[in-house]
Design an enzyme around this catalytic site. Sequence first.
Site, PDB file in Angstrom:
ATOM      1  N   SER A  68      33.259  45.313  36.409  1.00  0.00           N
ATOM      2  CA  SER A  68      34.107  45.186  37.599  1.00  0.00           C
ATOM      3  C   SER A  68      33.369  44.563  38.778  1.00  0.00           C
ATOM      4  O   SER A  68      33.925  43.697  39.467  1.00  0.00           O
ATOM      5  CB  SER A  68      34.686  46.551  37.989  1.00  0.00           C
ATOM      6  OG  SER A  68      35.675  46.957  37.076  1.00  0.00           O
ATOM      7  N   LYS A 115      41.234  58.610  35.968  1.00  0.00           N
ATOM      8  CA  LYS A 115      42.525  58.000  36.301  1.00  0.00           C
ATOM      9  C   LYS A 115      43.618  59.020  36.589  1.00  0.00           C
ATOM     10  O   LYS A 115      44.442  58.820  37.495  1.00  0.00           O
ATOM     11  CB  LYS A 115      42.950  57.047  35.181  1.00  0.00           C
ATOM     12  CG  LYS A 115      42.025  55.840  35.051  1.00  0.00           C
ATOM     13  CD  LYS A 115      42.444  54.909  33.934  1.00  0.00           C
ATOM     14  CE  LYS A 115      41.459  53.747  33.813  1.00  0.00           C
ATOM     15  NZ  LYS A 115      41.854  52.781  32.769  1.00  0.00           N
TER      16      LYS A 115
END
Length: 349
Positions: A68, A115
Amino acid sequence: MGERGQITRLLAAKYGGYLTFAALSDARASASGQPTISQLKQLYGFDEQQPDMQLYGIIGNPVHHSKSPLIHNSAFRHISFNGVFVPLLVDDLSHFLEAFQGHDFAGFSVTIPHKEAAFKAVASCDPVAAQIGACNTLVRQADGTFKGYNTDWLAAISAVERVIAAGCSNAAAVTNTSERSSSSDNLVSPLQGKTFLVVGAGGAGRALAFGAASKGAEVLIANRNKARAEALAAAIPGRAQVVDWDDLQAGKVSADVLANSTSVGMVPNVEETPVATEVVSKFKVVFDAVYTPRETKLLRDAAATGCLCVDGVAMFVGQAVEQFRLFTGAEEAPVQLMEDVVVGRVTSC
């Protein structure tokens, strides 16, 4: 220092630090988490950091493998966006967000295992994330709170759709036009009427299950913890079916699509696979959310039996493209560049 303190090195220039420490190479690092000089200067733009630079980061555990920072910092620099993206090793997400409440982080990407916790921690979220019950993207709002989004589901489902429609594994790659058009309500999805087996019931598994169901697929869920699989199945509109984990490993389960949402097979455990090698042939299309390595053991086994394969790069790039739009407000992302830096066709620019 360790990996948890890495941001003190990466962001020293932004906060006016007189100097910082870096290694000449990975092999010559004197402490865990110590960046190299080339990473500081090229990946994190150390020489260009200013006090007003916006901060973003990837929250996860583990997080050292994540690309990322590479994909977002390359894209930021490509459009001259005044921001930097850093890795953040986090054990407890709610405690982390509380500790950084007054900090100048403008947004976060969220990966395993946070998440679902991210969904519970945000002040608001978009309707899709609310339905899925998991967020992989947090964007700070004007009042200082975070809004959650889920960009995983469309990225993964669109990649699988492209491969099925083309009948070719090479069709998974993301483009601006295909990523947009695949979500059109006016098109009949290639997943319509297909059986779609999700392995795993965490945040990524929830995104895949809800996404496949929204495209008209019959969703099956397999998870080592059967109670979690049953809870996810009950939450899917129209309900989904739970398949026994042992039955899956014994070759008693078949489906059109097998989608691995777990981290099994990820670096460094590259010879592990979530599904027994001898039963992969029970499926026509195999998707693996793992992208480090790109060619996992699961995908090697699938290719050897003639399955269509969808690697995790397609999902990773696709979700990052939408995150980039949310972070920067840009209408279009440099998709080709983002894919190229992830697969190593070019270095970070």
